[in-house]
Write a protein that holds these residues in place. Sequence first.
Motif, mmCIF file in Angstrom:
data_model
loop_
_atom_site.group_PDB
_atom_site.id
_atom_site.type_symbol
_atom_site.label_atom_id
_atom_site.label_comp_id
_atom_site.label_asym_id
_atom_site.label_seq_id
_atom_site.Cartn_x
_atom_site.Cartn_y
_atom_site.Cartn_z
ATOM 1 N N PRO A 162 0.815 -1.217 0.000
ATOM 2 C CA PRO A 162 0.000 0.000 0.000
ATOM 3 C C PRO A 162 0.850 1.270 0.000
ATOM 4 C CG PRO A 162 -0.795 -1.569 1.635
ATOM 5 C CD PRO A 162 0.525 -2.088 1.143
ATOM 6 N N THR A 163 0.395 2.254 -0.789
ATOM 7 C CA THR A 163 1.044 3.556 -0.833
ATOM 8 C C THR A 163 -0.012 4.653 -0.788
ATOM 9 O OG1 THR A 163 1.019 3.646 -3.251
ATOM 10 C CG2 THR A 163 2.970 2.672 -2.226
ATOM 11 N N GLY A 164 0.351 5.780 -0.240
ATOM 12 C CA GLY A 164 -0.515 6.949 -0.242
ATOM 13 C C GLY A 164 -1.816 6.751 0.507
ATOM 14 N N ASP A 165 -2.731 7.706 0.276
ATOM 15 C CA ASP A 165 -4.031 7.677 0.960
ATOM 16 C C ASP A 165 -4.857 6.452 0.566
ATOM 17 O OD1 ASP A 165 -3.405 10.058 2.220
ATOM 18 O OD2 ASP A 165 -4.549 11.303 0.801
ATOM 19 N N GLY A 166 -4.799 6.082 -0.723
ATOM 20 C CA GLY A 166 -5.545 4.908 -1.166
ATOM 21 C C GLY A 166 -5.047 3.638 -0.507
ATOM 22 N N GLY A 167 -3.740 3.522 -0.361
ATOM 23 C CA GLY A 167 -3.163 2.359 0.309
ATOM 24 C C GLY A 167 -3.550 2.304 1.770
ATOM 25 N N ALA A 168 -3.589 3.489 2.407
ATOM 26 C CA ALA A 168 -4.003 3.542 3.811
ATOM 27 C C ALA A 168 -5.462 3.117 3.954
ATOM 28 C CB ALA A 168 -3.800 4.951 4.371
ATOM 29 N N ALA A 169 -6.305 3.543 3.017
ATOM 30 C CA ALA A 169 -7.722 3.148 3.055
ATOM 31 C C ALA A 169 -7.860 1.636 2.859
ATOM 32 C CB ALA A 169 -8.506 3.904 1.986
ATOM 33 N N LEU A 170 -7.072 1.069 1.951
ATOM 34 C CA LEU A 170 -7.094 -0.377 1.738
ATOM 35 C C LEU A 170 -6.686 -1.115 3.010
ATOM 36 C CD1 LEU A 170 -7.289 -2.915 -0.048
ATOM 37 C CD2 LEU A 170 -4.925 -2.463 -0.768
ATOM 38 N N SER A 171 -5.644 -0.650 3.658
ATOM 39 C CA SER A 171 -5.175 -1.288 4.895
ATOM 40 C C SER A 171 -6.231 -1.235 5.993
ATOM 41 C CB SER A 171 -3.881 -0.623 5.379
ATOM 42 O OG SER A 171 -2.845 -0.823 4.435
ATOM 43 N N ARG A 172 -7.025 -0.174 6.006
ATOM 44 C CA ARG A 172 -8.109 -0.065 6.999
ATOM 45 C C ARG A 172 -9.277 -0.978 6.634
ATOM 46 N NH1 ARG A 172 -6.818 5.392 6.456
ATOM 47 N NH2 ARG A 172 -8.646 5.725 5.122
ATOM 48 N N SER A 173 -9.531 -1.179 5.347
ATOM 49 C CA SER A 173 -10.681 -1.962 4.895
ATOM 50 C C SER A 173 -10.439 -3.467 4.937
ATOM 51 C CB SER A 173 -11.045 -1.579 3.452
ATOM 52 O OG SER A 173 -11.386 -0.231 3.370
ATOM 53 N N PHE A 174 -9.200 -3.877 4.754
ATOM 54 C CA PHE A 174 -8.923 -5.309 4.636
ATOM 55 C C PHE A 174 -9.353 -6.123 5.857
ATOM 56 C CE2 PHE A 174 -6.197 -8.964 5.444
ATOM 57 C CZ PHE A 174 -6.565 -9.756 4.359
ATOM 58 N N PRO A 175 -9.107 -5.681 7.090
ATOM 59 C CA PRO A 175 -9.476 -6.538 8.236
ATOM 60 C C PRO A 175 -10.955 -6.929 8.263
ATOM 61 C CG PRO A 175 -7.957 -4.847 8.952
ATOM 62 C CD PRO A 175 -8.353 -4.501 7.532
ATOM 63 N N ARG A 176 -11.850 -6.010 7.964
ATOM 64 C CA ARG A 176 -13.269 -6.361 7.965
ATOM 65 C C ARG A 176 -13.580 -7.367 6.859
ATOM 66 N NH1 ARG A 176 -18.815 -2.891 8.217
ATOM 67 N NH2 ARG A 176 -20.115 -4.569 7.452
ATOM 68 N N PHE A 177 -13.027 -7.143 5.681
ATOM 69 C CA PHE A 177 -13.171 -8.059 4.547
ATOM 70 C C PHE A 177 -12.711 -9.461 4.941
ATOM 71 C CE2 PHE A 177 -11.093 -9.829 0.684
ATOM 72 C CZ PHE A 177 -12.148 -9.805 -0.216
ATOM 73 N N ALA A 178 -11.532 -9.545 5.535
ATOM 74 C CA ALA A 178 -10.963 -10.838 5.932
ATOM 75 C C ALA A 178 -11.753 -11.469 7.068
ATOM 76 C CB ALA A 178 -9.500 -10.657 6.331
ATOM 77 N N ASP A 179 -12.209 -10.674 8.029
ATOM 78 C CA ASP A 179 -13.002 -11.202 9.146
ATOM 79 C C ASP A 179 -14.320 -11.784 8.654
ATOM 80 O OD1 ASP A 179 -11.065 -10.475 10.993
ATOM 81 O OD2 ASP A 179 -12.130 -8.679 11.674
ATOM 82 N N ASP A 180 -14.964 -11.095 7.719
ATOM 83 C CA ASP A 180 -16.231 -11.569 7.160
ATOM 84 C C ASP A 180 -16.008 -12.912 6.461
ATOM 85 O OD1 ASP A 180 -18.859 -11.684 6.260
ATOM 86 O OD2 ASP A 180 -18.750 -9.868 5.055
ATOM 87 N N LEU A 181 -14.995 -12.995 5.638
ATOM 88 C CA LEU A 181 -14.717 -14.246 4.941
ATOM 89 C C LEU A 181 -14.355 -15.355 5.932
ATOM 90 C CD1 LEU A 181 -14.476 -15.713 2.233
ATOM 91 C CD2 LEU A 181 -12.065 -15.001 2.177
#
Length: 196
Positions: free
Chosen positions: A159-178
């Motif tokens: 991850p890089t920049g603001d988009g990468g930071a947003a991805l890093s914040r979103s991934f845990p919920r995605f992974a927890d749901d799966l």
Amino acid sequence: MADRILIFYGSYRSDRQGIRLADYLVRSFRDRGAEPELIDAKAVGLPMLDRMYKEYPAGEAPEAMEVLAAKIRTADAFVFVTGEYNWGQQPGLKNLTDHFLEEWYWRPAAVASYSAGRLAGAHASVAWHGTLSEMGMVVVSSTLTLGGIGQTLDAEGRPTGDGGAALSRSFPRFADDLAWWTQAAREQRARVAPPY
């Protein structure tokens, strides 16, 4: 027991940026203790669909199809990493997926979409939900949508920049749901045989 997750990626383009997201997901799921494996449709190289795996006599399917069928049957969950082609699904990934049917049944799937622009592959993500459900998978409600992929993940999928930071914040919920649906499906399959 570590979750065995197949991560499917389907671009055949020579300059594939979506592989960055696939690499990110493999690494991120591994960091959580899962056992992810990248399945790259281009590398697998199945022909345009003529016969589904089940339509071959036992032992006569092409080797790449036989190997992939075994991996799908033994996986606990699936992640489909998809770009968007004219508001729809990538043909390479769709072609690979269509070679199989019963092998997918009774396991959860999640969708991660991307694009170079701001829509983040959202149309492809929506299309995949219906397709995967029809193919017997439980599609989790959490999705990852990644716009501006070239600025969000570097060439190594970091991850890089603001988009990468947003991805890093979103991934845990995605992974927890799966993970929740993966455990639920595994326990249910152990208790009760699927109805068909």
